[in-house]
Design an enzyme around this catalytic site. Structure first.
Site, PDB file in Angstrom:
ATOM      1  N   LYS A 197      36.762  95.622 -68.803  1.00  0.00           N
ATOM      2  CA  LYS A 197      38.119  95.074 -68.874  1.00  0.00           C
ATOM      3  C   LYS A 197      39.023  96.113 -69.529  1.00  0.00           C
ATOM      4  O   LYS A 197      38.807  96.496 -70.679  1.00  0.00           O
ATOM      5  CB  LYS A 197      38.132  93.770 -69.664  1.00  0.00           C
ATOM      6  CG  LYS A 197      39.514  93.124 -69.753  1.00  0.00           C
ATOM      7  CD  LYS A 197      39.442  91.814 -70.517  1.00  0.00           C
ATOM      8  CE  LYS A 197      40.813  91.174 -70.644  1.00  0.00           C
ATOM      9  NZ  LYS A 197      40.756  89.902 -71.407  1.00  0.00           N
ATOM     10  N   LYS A 249      38.090  94.141 -64.432  1.00  0.00           N
ATOM     11  CA  LYS A 249      39.437  93.593 -64.570  1.00  0.00           C
ATOM     12  C   LYS A 249      40.351  94.656 -65.176  1.00  0.00           C
ATOM     13  O   LYS A 249      39.974  95.248 -66.184  1.00  0.00           O
ATOM     14  CB  LYS A 249      39.411  92.354 -65.478  1.00  0.00           C
ATOM     15  CG  LYS A 249      40.751  91.674 -65.655  1.00  0.00           C
ATOM     16  CD  LYS A 249      40.633  90.468 -66.586  1.00  0.00           C
ATOM     17  CE  LYS A 249      41.976  89.766 -66.745  1.00  0.00           C
ATOM     18  NZ  LYS A 249      41.908  88.624 -67.673  1.00  0.00           N
TER      19      LYS A 249
END
Length: 327
Positions: A197, A249
């Site tokens: 992420k 992400k």
């Protein structure tokens, strides 16, 4: 053999031919709908920066989940926005907190017909907006945060979540949460690790969605956009700690990372088409600059082509309806 014998255009001559020879196809079962439930609302609250997305009431959240089931969507990822926040995110560990009530409401509505996922992170619940608790110097305290994540995870499992999504990027979070779940008897609850992420400018509209109180940034715990190999290290660590699925992400600006992870991962790989990606396409379409439907379909297909088995997208139900129409 080359031109004129080799003519690749032969396989593009008609819509039927293009369907027949397509290398990748989308399916509603691969889509996950992120959804926000906010405490104290009497009706859904539209988000200005994400046209078409709302903060739900418990009732409208249940309707959204039922619609997702009807359209064959694979899962729903829940985020909660409490009425009150504090320094340690108490609303996140409260059995009666809004996120846990949202999980329970959705589980009651759809049972096992939809994979119910929930966000294990403190950013929605803290008055400073960080994903963990702060130490005396104002830094995010990794290990103190892990203890809270463990308690938070158990409450979400108790509320009825099938899958937990630890998104805080704390070192060791998967191991601690897995141990907490197993100790509490929730051995069947899966962990969908936000393994890679990145700190991204494209999270902007999400901050409105969760009414973020963040001051500063999250660069000391979310990954640096410059780093590609480091993503594989993060994934390897999460796998060693017991992750059942892993995620990259954002999606759009990190398709190279997604392809790397998909090539090495022995478990299913997801990618999150985040709020800024959604907002850009919606804004461009609203201005008449792009074909909205084609841009949505192409953007999600690009994520699939890069290697995602599952895609979190705010267009999940709309896209699922289109896919259903086309069959």
């Amino acid at each position: 053999m080359s031109f004129p014998q080799r003519r690749p255009r032969r396989l593009r001559t008609t819509p039927a031919m293009r369907r027949l020879t397509a290398e990748f196809r989308l399916d509603p079962a691969e889509l996950i709908l992120p959804a926000f439930v906010r405490e104290g609302l009497t009706e859904p609250n539209p988000l200005a920066s994400m046209p078409g997305v709302v903060q739900h009431t418990l009732d409208s959240l249940k309707k959204a989940a039922a619609e997702a089931v009807d359209l064959g969507v694979g899962g729903i990822m829940l985020f909660g926005i409490p009425a009150e926040r504090d320094a340690v995110g108490s609303a996140g560990t409260d059995p009666n907190g809004i996120l846990n009530r949202g999980i329970a409401a959705v589980r009651e509505e759809v049972g096992d017909d939809l994979v119910i996922m929930s966000d294990v992170c403190l950013d929605e619940f803290t008055d400073h907006g960080h994903c963990g608790v702060l130490d005396a110097q104002g830094r995010v305290d990794n290990d103190a945060t892990l203890e809270i994540y463990g308690r938070m995870a158990v409450e979400q499992a108790r509320a009825g979540a099938h899958v937990l999504g630890p998104s805080g990027m704390m070192d060791g979070q998967i191991a601690v949460i897995r141990q907490a779940l197993d100790t509490a008897g929730y051995t069947d609850v899966s962990l969908f690790a936000y393994a890679a992420k990145y700190a991204s400018a494209f999270y902007g509209p999400f901050r409105e969605a969760v009414d973020s109180q963040l001051k500063g940034d999250r660069r000391t715990y979310q990954m640096d956009a410059s780093n590609r190999r480091e993503a594989l290290l993060e994934v390897e660590l999460d796998l060693e700690e017991g992750a059942d699925m892993v995620m990259v992400k954002p999606a759009m600006s990190y398709l190279d990372v997604l392809a790397d992870v998909a090539a090495m991962s022995p478990v299913p790989v997801g990618a999150y088409q985040i709020s800024g990606e959604y907002a850009m396409i919606e804004a461009a379409a609203a201005n008449g600059w792009i074909d909205r439907r084609r841009a949505i379909e192409e953007s999600v297909l690009g994520i699939k082509r890069a290697g995602a088995n599952m895609i979190l997208t705010y267009w999940a139900t709309e896209l699922a309806a289109w896919l259903k129409e086309s069959k």
